[in-house]
Write a protein that holds these residues in place. Structure first.
Motif, PDB file in Angstrom:
ATOM      1  N   ARG A  32       1.858  43.481  33.497  1.00 14.09           N
ATOM      2  CA  ARG A  32       0.490  43.147  33.426  1.00 14.09           C
ATOM      3  C   ARG A  32       0.171  43.721  31.785  1.00 14.09           C
ATOM      4  NH1 ARG A  32      -2.705  42.500  37.722  1.00 14.09           N
ATOM      5  NH2 ARG A  32      -4.441  43.781  36.652  1.00 14.09           N
ATOM      6  N   GLY A  33      -0.930  43.053  31.418  1.00 15.29           N
ATOM      7  CA  GLY A  33      -1.333  43.320  30.157  1.00 15.29           C
ATOM      8  C   GLY A  33      -0.636  42.453  29.018  1.00 15.29           C
ATOM      9  N   LEU A  34       0.417  41.806  29.241  1.00 13.78           N
ATOM     10  CA  LEU A  34       1.210  41.083  28.352  1.00 13.78           C
ATOM     11  C   LEU A  34       0.786  39.742  28.430  1.00 13.78           C
ATOM     12  CD1 LEU A  34       4.936  42.447  29.065  1.00 13.78           C
ATOM     13  CD2 LEU A  34       3.231  42.900  27.348  1.00 13.78           C
ATOM     14  N   PRO A  35       1.093  38.805  27.509  1.00 16.87           N
ATOM     15  CA  PRO A  35       0.562  37.288  27.667  1.00 16.87           C
ATOM     16  C   PRO A  35       1.869  36.671  28.459  1.00 16.87           C
ATOM     17  CG  PRO A  35       1.697  37.820  25.534  1.00 16.87           C
ATOM     18  CD  PRO A  35       1.463  39.109  26.133  1.00 16.87           C
ATOM     19  N   SER A  36       1.280  35.336  28.960  1.00 15.58           N
ATOM     20  CA  SER A  36       2.241  34.564  29.770  1.00 15.58           C
ATOM     21  C   SER A  36       3.471  34.394  29.031  1.00 15.58           C
ATOM     22  CB  SER A  36       1.519  33.507  30.249  1.00 15.58           C
ATOM     23  OG  SER A  36       1.128  32.581  29.175  1.00 15.58           O
ATOM     24  N   PHE A  37       4.486  33.961  29.684  1.00 16.12           N
ATOM     25  CA  PHE A  37       5.823  33.928  28.920  1.00 16.12           C
ATOM     26  C   PHE A  37       6.760  32.788  29.871  1.00 16.12           C
ATOM     27  CE2 PHE A  37       6.317  37.407  31.780  1.00 16.12           C
ATOM     28  CZ  PHE A  37       7.317  37.189  32.572  1.00 16.12           C
ATOM     29  N   GLN A  38       7.713  32.357  29.169  1.00 17.38           N
ATOM     30  CA  GLN A  38       8.717  31.381  29.801  1.00 17.38           C
ATOM     31  C   GLN A  38      10.033  32.164  30.375  1.00 17.38           C
ATOM     32  OE1 GLN A  38      10.018  28.553  27.463  1.00 17.38           O
ATOM     33  NE2 GLN A  38       7.926  27.488  26.973  1.00 17.38           N
ATOM     34  N   PRO A  39      10.323  32.290  31.541  1.00 14.74           N
ATOM     35  CA  PRO A  39      11.511  33.218  32.234  1.00 14.74           C
ATOM     36  C   PRO A  39      12.970  32.810  31.315  1.00 14.74           C
ATOM     37  CG  PRO A  39      10.259  32.028  33.813  1.00 14.74           C
ATOM     38  CD  PRO A  39       9.586  31.618  32.641  1.00 14.74           C
ATOM     39  N   LYS A  41      13.148  33.550  28.209  1.00 14.68           N
ATOM     40  CA  LYS A  41      12.907  33.723  26.993  1.00 14.68           C
ATOM     41  C   LYS A  41      12.079  35.055  26.199  1.00 14.68           C
ATOM     42  CE  LYS A  41      10.635  30.571  23.345  1.00 14.68           C
ATOM     43  NZ  LYS A  41       9.737  29.480  23.053  1.00 14.68           N
ATOM     44  N   LYS A  42      12.717  35.568  25.286  1.00 10.39           N
ATOM     45  CA  LYS A  42      12.493  36.855  24.811  1.00 10.39           C
ATOM     46  C   LYS A  42      10.727  36.802  24.757  1.00 10.39           C
ATOM     47  CE  LYS A  42      13.265  40.269  21.306  1.00 10.39           C
ATOM     48  NZ  LYS A  42      14.024  40.590  20.010  1.00 10.39           N
ATOM     49  N   ILE A  43      10.135  37.840  25.023  1.00 11.13           N
ATOM     50  CA  ILE A  43       8.793  38.154  24.779  1.00 11.13           C
ATOM     51  C   ILE A  43       8.737  38.753  23.483  1.00 11.13           C
ATOM     52  CG2 ILE A  43       6.524  39.091  25.350  1.00 11.13           C
ATOM     53  CD1 ILE A  43       7.677  38.837  28.262  1.00 11.13           C
ATOM     54  N   THR A  44       8.236  38.445  22.256  1.00 10.10           N
ATOM     55  CA  THR A  44       7.848  38.846  21.112  1.00 10.10           C
ATOM     56  C   THR A  44       6.537  39.756  20.830  1.00 10.10           C
ATOM     57  OG1 THR A  44       9.068  37.257  20.057  1.00 10.10           O
ATOM     58  CG2 THR A  44       7.690  38.832  18.509  1.00 10.10           C
ATOM     59  N   LYS A  71       8.320  51.130  34.998  1.00  8.67           N
ATOM     60  CA  LYS A  71       7.719  50.870  33.794  1.00  8.67           C
ATOM     61  C   LYS A  71       8.426  49.474  32.983  1.00  8.67           C
ATOM     62  CE  LYS A  71       7.548  55.762  33.407  1.00  8.67           C
ATOM     63  NZ  LYS A  71       7.745  57.152  32.440  1.00  8.67           N
ATOM     64  N   LEU A  72       7.570  49.281  32.079  1.00 12.42           N
ATOM     65  CA  LEU A  72       8.227  48.085  31.304  1.00 12.42           C
ATOM     66  C   LEU A  72       9.450  48.734  30.129  1.00 12.42           C
ATOM     67  CD1 LEU A  72       8.054  45.085  30.466  1.00 12.42           C
ATOM     68  CD2 LEU A  72       6.301  45.868  28.831  1.00 12.42           C
ATOM     69  N   THR A  73      10.585  47.979  30.271  1.00 17.12           N
ATOM     70  CA  THR A  73      11.682  48.292  29.515  1.00 17.12           C
ATOM     71  C   THR A  73      11.871  47.103  28.357  1.00 17.12           C
ATOM     72  OG1 THR A  73      13.263  47.057  30.864  1.00 17.12           O
ATOM     73  CG2 THR A  73      12.691  49.859  31.232  1.00 17.12           C
ATOM     74  N   GLN A  74      13.016  47.410  27.326  1.00 16.84           N
ATOM     75  CA  GLN A  74      13.259  46.359  26.332  1.00 16.84           C
ATOM     76  C   GLN A  74      14.004  45.343  27.043  1.00 16.84           C
ATOM     77  OE1 GLN A  74      11.848  46.642  23.148  1.00 16.84           O
ATOM     78  NE2 GLN A  74      12.705  44.463  22.980  1.00 16.84           N
ATOM     79  N   GLU A  75      14.826  45.606  27.976  1.00 17.06           N
ATOM     80  CA  GLU A  75      15.657  44.478  28.515  1.00 17.06           C
ATOM     81  C   GLU A  75      14.788  43.721  29.353  1.00 17.06           C
ATOM     82  OE1 GLU A  75      18.488  42.264  30.087  1.00 17.06           O
ATOM     83  OE2 GLU A  75      18.559  43.863  28.348  1.00 17.06           O
ATOM     84  N   MET A  76      13.768  44.182  29.972  1.00 16.33           N
ATOM     85  CA  MET A  76      12.810  43.189  30.769  1.00 16.33           C
ATOM     86  C   MET A  76      11.828  42.263  29.556  1.00 16.33           C
ATOM     87  SD  MET A  76      11.176  45.958  33.216  1.00 16.33           S
ATOM     88  CE  MET A  76       9.982  44.809  34.009  1.00 16.33           C
ATOM     89  N   LEU A  77      11.797  42.905  28.279  1.00 16.76           N
ATOM     90  CA  LEU A  77      11.039  41.924  27.124  1.00 16.76           C
ATOM     91  C   LEU A  77      12.133  41.194  26.649  1.00 16.76           C
ATOM     92  CD1 LEU A  77       9.087  44.800  25.305  1.00 16.76           C
ATOM     93  CD2 LEU A  77       8.284  43.034  27.088  1.00 16.76           C
ATOM     94  N   ASP A  78      13.651  41.468  26.672  1.00 21.44           N
ATOM     95  CA  ASP A  78      14.441  40.430  26.063  1.00 21.44           C
ATOM     96  C   ASP A  78      14.815  39.492  27.027  1.00 21.44           C
ATOM     97  OD1 ASP A  78      14.535  42.043  23.662  1.00 21.44           O
ATOM     98  OD2 ASP A  78      16.384  43.125  24.166  1.00 21.44           O
ATOM     99  N   GLY A  95       7.647  34.032  40.692  1.00 22.41           N
ATOM    100  CA  GLY A  95       7.256  33.009  40.096  1.00 22.41           C
ATOM    101  C   GLY A  95       5.658  33.340  39.601  1.00 22.41           C
ATOM    102  N   ASN A  96       5.376  34.403  39.659  1.00 23.62           N
ATOM    103  CA  ASN A  96       3.639  34.705  39.183  1.00 23.62           C
ATOM    104  C   ASN A  96       3.627  35.768  37.888  1.00 23.62           C
ATOM    105  OD1 ASN A  96       2.702  33.422  41.402  1.00 23.62           O
ATOM    106  ND2 ASN A  96       2.707  35.259  42.775  1.00 23.62           N
ATOM    107  N   CYS A  97       4.863  36.308  37.789  1.00 25.16           N
ATOM    108  CA  CYS A  97       4.883  37.263  36.678  1.00 25.16           C
ATOM    109  C   CYS A  97       4.714  36.374  35.238  1.00 25.16           C
ATOM    110  CB  CYS A  97       5.982  37.933  36.584  1.00 25.16           C
ATOM    111  SG  CYS A  97       6.273  39.148  37.964  1.00 25.16           S
ATOM    112  N   SER A  98       5.130  35.314  35.247  1.00 21.20           N
ATOM    113  CA  SER A  98       5.249  34.711  33.902  1.00 21.20           C
ATOM    114  C   SER A  98       3.707  34.031  33.485  1.00 21.20           C
ATOM    115  CB  SER A  98       6.441  33.647  33.959  1.00 21.20           C
ATOM    116  OG  SER A  98       6.016  32.652  34.775  1.00 21.20           O
TER     117      SER A  98
END
Length: 263
Positions: free
Chosen positions: A241-248, A250-253, A211-218, A225-228
């Motif tokens: 999955r379902g989230l936009p691409s991000f930089q490892p 860096k917090k996902i808003t 499951k996606l946690t707040q720590e994984m978002l922060d 190398g594929n998740c981002s």
């Protein structure tokens, strides 16, 4: 009206040479009109012209061409000049059949005017278009045609049921495999990668789903190398999955209600 036009302009040709030139071209002085400016001549329809010029002047050549009748003969005498240049000047002024020769330090060009007058016209005579003949139909040989006779419909020939051609395996629907991009373990089962960063390894150890946690978002990480990169590169069990691409790192808003379950 005189039949010959003589144009004498700026030339230093001696009188004896000029008379000899007239004699060579069968020109009598009493039957010729002499001018130094053909652009001012009002008479036209001459059958022959003799031009004694110091240089090729397109204005003078063009004016003489208009004063002559179709098919008239023209003689041009110039001081020594390249034969090609003299012929080109005559052609550009409307004369045809230009022939140049050099003799005695001078160049002589003989030419003619076109066989038609300026502004002449004629109708085009086109042949009527013949209608194309229709191609003959080619009949197929009777031996190559498949025919059904009346005896075949009366039940004399037994037809095969197409359902009997299918086996039990043909009737089974193929199993649709669930898309999963993780590694394949023994027996074809999916398992977590060795450098798993999506949490599948921990979830398998605990027997629960990732499951996606707040720590994984922060602090998002991705050792594969594929998740981002986005959903197009993520495996089926990736929690991102379902989230936009991000930089490892860096917090996902995300919106405040993103982690709230739908009612």
């Amino acid at each position: 009206m005189a039949s010959t036009l003589i144009v004498f302009q700026g030339s230093c040709l001696p009188l004896g040479a000029f008379q000899a030139l007239m004699s060579q071209n069968d020109i009598a002085q009493d039957s010729a009109d002499i001018t130094t400016d053909p652009t001012r001549c009002t008479t036209s329809g001459y059958g022959k012209a003799l031009m004694v010029l110091s240089h090729t002047d397109p204005t003078v050549l063009g004016a003489v061409c208009k004063l002559l009748k179709p098919g008239a003969t023209v003689v041009l005498n110039l001081p020594r000049l390249e034969q090609g240049d003299a012929s080109s000047a005559m052609l550009l002024s409307g004369f045809t059949d230009c022939q140049a020769s050099t003799s005695g330090g001078s160049t002589t060009v003989t030419a003619k005017t076109p066989d038609f007058a300026a502004g002449a016209k004629d109708s085009l005579r086109l042949k009527p278009k013949q209608p194309a003949a229709a191609p003959a139909a080619v009949a197929a040989p009777a031996s190559n045609a498949w025919m059904l006779s009346g005896d075949d419909i009366d039940g004399a020939e037994e037809l095969m049921d197409d359902e009997e051609l299918l086996t039990e395996e043909d009737r089974q629907r193929p199993a649709v495999s669930k898309q999963d991009d993780c590694e394949v373990g023994a027996g074809g089962a999916r398992k977590a990668c060795k450098n798993c960063s999506c949490g599948r390894a921990e979830a398998e150890a605990k027997g629960e789903k990732v499951k996606l946690t707040q720590e994984m978002l922060d602090n998002p990480v991705s050792s594969c190398g594929n998740c981002s990169l986005g959903d197009a590169f993520r495996c089926a069990g990736c929690p991102y999955r379902g989230l936009p691409s991000f930089q490892p790192g860096k917090k996902i808003t995300l919106p405040a209600d993103f982690l709230t379950a739908d009612a």
